[in-house]
Scaffold this motif. Structure first.
Motif, PDB file in Angstrom:
ATOM      1  N   PRO A 193     -20.154  20.824  13.917  1.00 44.45           N
ATOM      2  CA  PRO A 193     -19.076  20.711  14.561  1.00 44.45           C
ATOM      3  C   PRO A 193     -19.551  21.568  16.103  1.00 44.45           C
ATOM      4  O   PRO A 193     -19.108  22.461  15.877  1.00 44.45           O
ATOM      5  CB  PRO A 193     -18.018  21.475  14.367  1.00 44.45           C
ATOM      6  N   GLY A 194     -19.225  20.877  17.396  1.00 46.99           N
ATOM      7  CA  GLY A 194     -19.426  21.411  18.563  1.00 46.99           C
ATOM      8  C   GLY A 194     -21.178  21.622  19.157  1.00 46.99           C
ATOM      9  O   GLY A 194     -21.542  22.062  20.333  1.00 46.99           O
ATOM     10  N   MET A 195     -21.733  21.300  18.002  1.00 46.76           N
ATOM     11  CA  MET A 195     -23.358  21.756  18.602  1.00 46.76           C
ATOM     12  C   MET A 195     -24.402  19.716  18.551  1.00 46.76           C
ATOM     13  O   MET A 195     -23.647  19.192  18.086  1.00 46.76           O
ATOM     14  CB  MET A 195     -23.977  22.849  17.483  1.00 46.76           C
ATOM     15  N   GLU A 196     -24.948  20.342  19.430  1.00 43.45           N
ATOM     16  CA  GLU A 196     -26.270  18.979  20.047  1.00 43.45           C
ATOM     17  C   GLU A 196     -26.934  18.674  18.636  1.00 43.45           C
ATOM     18  O   GLU A 196     -27.675  20.017  18.835  1.00 43.45           O
ATOM     19  CB  GLU A 196     -26.534  19.224  20.950  1.00 43.45           C
ATOM     20  N   PRO A 197     -27.423  17.782  17.846  1.00 43.81           N
ATOM     21  CA  PRO A 197     -28.488  17.736  17.631  1.00 43.81           C
ATOM     22  C   PRO A 197     -30.012  18.213  17.754  1.00 43.81           C
ATOM     23  O   PRO A 197     -29.856  17.914  19.227  1.00 43.81           O
ATOM     24  CB  PRO A 197     -28.408  16.680  16.532  1.00 43.81           C
ATOM     25  N   PRO A 198     -30.591  17.894  17.506  1.00 43.75           N
ATOM     26  CA  PRO A 198     -32.562  18.297  18.140  1.00 43.75           C
ATOM     27  C   PRO A 198     -32.523  17.141  18.977  1.00 43.75           C
ATOM     28  O   PRO A 198     -32.368  16.312  18.409  1.00 43.75           O
ATOM     29  CB  PRO A 198     -33.380  18.588  16.910  1.00 43.75           C
ATOM     30  N   ALA A 210     -29.221  12.875  13.475  1.00 39.86           N
ATOM     31  CA  ALA A 210     -28.324  13.399  14.267  1.00 39.86           C
ATOM     32  C   ALA A 210     -26.538  13.211  13.592  1.00 39.86           C
ATOM     33  O   ALA A 210     -26.253  13.907  14.139  1.00 39.86           O
ATOM     34  CB  ALA A 210     -28.790  12.139  16.001  1.00 39.86           C
ATOM     35  N   GLU A 211     -26.308  11.837  13.318  1.00 37.90           N
ATOM     36  CA  GLU A 211     -25.330  12.078  12.368  1.00 37.90           C
ATOM     37  C   GLU A 211     -24.833  13.103  11.574  1.00 37.90           C
ATOM     38  O   GLU A 211     -23.702  14.022  11.950  1.00 37.90           O
ATOM     39  CB  GLU A 211     -24.532  10.471  12.621  1.00 37.90           C
ATOM     40  N   ASP A 212     -25.700  13.016  10.858  1.00 35.83           N
ATOM     41  CA  ASP A 212     -25.813  14.250   9.543  1.00 35.83           C
ATOM     42  C   ASP A 212     -25.391  15.728  10.331  1.00 35.83           C
ATOM     43  O   ASP A 212     -24.305  16.487  10.179  1.00 35.83           O
ATOM     44  CB  ASP A 212     -26.743  14.158   8.706  1.00 35.83           C
TER      45      ASP A 212
END
Length: 250
Positions: A88-93, A80-82
Motif C-alpha cells: 500500500p502506498g507504493m507504485e509498482p514497477p 501491477a494491481e497485485d
C-alpha cells in the motif's frame, strides 16, 4: 434426635480446602510422555504461545506475489494491481504499465493487414513467452521476486533481458522482412534508445545465424510472390523464383 453411641467415631465433614478424589481427577490430565498429572489449564499454554507465530506466517503468505494466468491481454495490469495490494502506498514497477501492458495492447491490435499469418502466430507466441518469463521468476523465488519488484530499475533490466530469447525462440527469424519491418517499427523509438532497449536489440541480433538470413530472404520472396499473384488473374502463370545458394562469410 439420633444419639451417638459411645465408642463410635464422629463423621468427618469435608472442609472447603479439601477436594474429593473424583473432583481432583476431573481437574487433571496426564502427560502422554510421563503419565504425571498436570492441571488442565496448563494444557492450552503451548497453543497460546504458538498463535502469534502462526498469524505472522499467514500474514507473510498473503503478502507473497500472487499467481497470474499468462496469455491474457491484461496480465501486466493484474501484476501491477497485485503489487499495490501487497505494498500500500507504493507504485509498482513502471515496466508493468509503461512497457509491458502498452506493447501487449499495441501488438494485440495488429491484424492481417499488418502482419502475415506467420507474423500473427509469432506475435501470440512472443506475448505469451514474455509473460511466462515473469511468472517463472516469481514461481522460482517468490520472496526474491517481491524484493525485485521494489527496485524498478533492476526489475526493468530483468524484464528486458528476457526479451531476446522470447523473440528469437518464438521464430522471429523465420518471418519475412515485411513482418520484421512492422515488428521493428511498432515500439516507440524512446523505448528502444535506452540502455536496456539497445542491449536487447543487440542481443537479439547476436542470436541471428547465417541460416536465419537465408530464411528471412526466402520468406520475403515467397510473400512477395503471393502478393503479386493476388494482383494478376488466376489464368496467368508466374515464373518460379528460386534463391541461389548463398555462401556467407561467417
Amino acid at each position: 434426635m439420633r444419639i451417638q453411641s459411645p465408642g463410635t467415631p464422629a463423621p468427618r465433614i469435608p472442609t472447603a480446602r479439601t477436594e474429593s478424589p473424583s473432583v481432583a481427577a476431573r481437574n487433571t490430565v496426564r502427560s502422554p510422555a510421563t503419565g504425571a498429572p498436570t492441571r488442565s489449564q496448563d494444557v492450552f499454554e503451548p497453543a497460546r504461545a504458538q498463535a502469534p507465530a502462526a498469524a505472522a506466517k499467514g500474514h507473510a503468505a498473503r503478502n507473497l506475489p500472487a499467481e497470474i494466468p499468462t496469455g491474457t491481454p491484461d496480465y501486466y495490469r493484474q501484476r501491477a494491481e497485485d503489487f499495490r495490494r501487497r505494498n500500500p502506498g507504493m507504485e509498482p514497477p513502471a515496466y508493468y504499465m509503461e512497457y509491458g501492458q502498452k506493447y501487449c495492447d499495441r501488438f494485440s491490435s495488429l491484424g492481417p493487414k499488418d502482419l502475415t499469418p506467420e507474423g500473427l502466430q509469432w506475435r501470440d507466441r512472443t506475448l505469451n513467452a514474455l509473460q511466462e518469463a515473469i511468472e517463472t521468476k516469481r514461481m522460482e523465488d517468490p520472496v526474491g521476486f517481491a524484493q525485485l519488484e521494489r527496485d524498478p530499475e533492476a526489475f526493468k533490466k530483468f524484464a528486458y533481458d528476457s526479451h531476446p530469447d522470447a523473440y528469437v525462440d518464438s521464430g522471429l527469424y523465420n518471418l519475412p522482412v515485411q513482418d520484421l519491418m512492422k515488428i521493428g517499427t511498432t515500439p516507440d523509438i524512446k523505448d528502444l534508445l535506452t540502455q536496456d532497449g539497445v542491449r536487447q536489440v543487440i542481443d537479439a541480433l547476436g542470436k541471428m545465424s547465417p541460416g536465419d538470413v537465408v530464411n528471412v530472404a526466402r520468406e520475403s520472396v515467397e510473400e512477395l510472390v503471393n502478393d503479386v499473384k493476388s494482383i494478376f488473374p488466376s489464368g496467368i502463370k508466374l515464373p518460379e523464383i528460386k534463391l541461389p545458394h548463398l555462401s556467407l562469410p561467417w
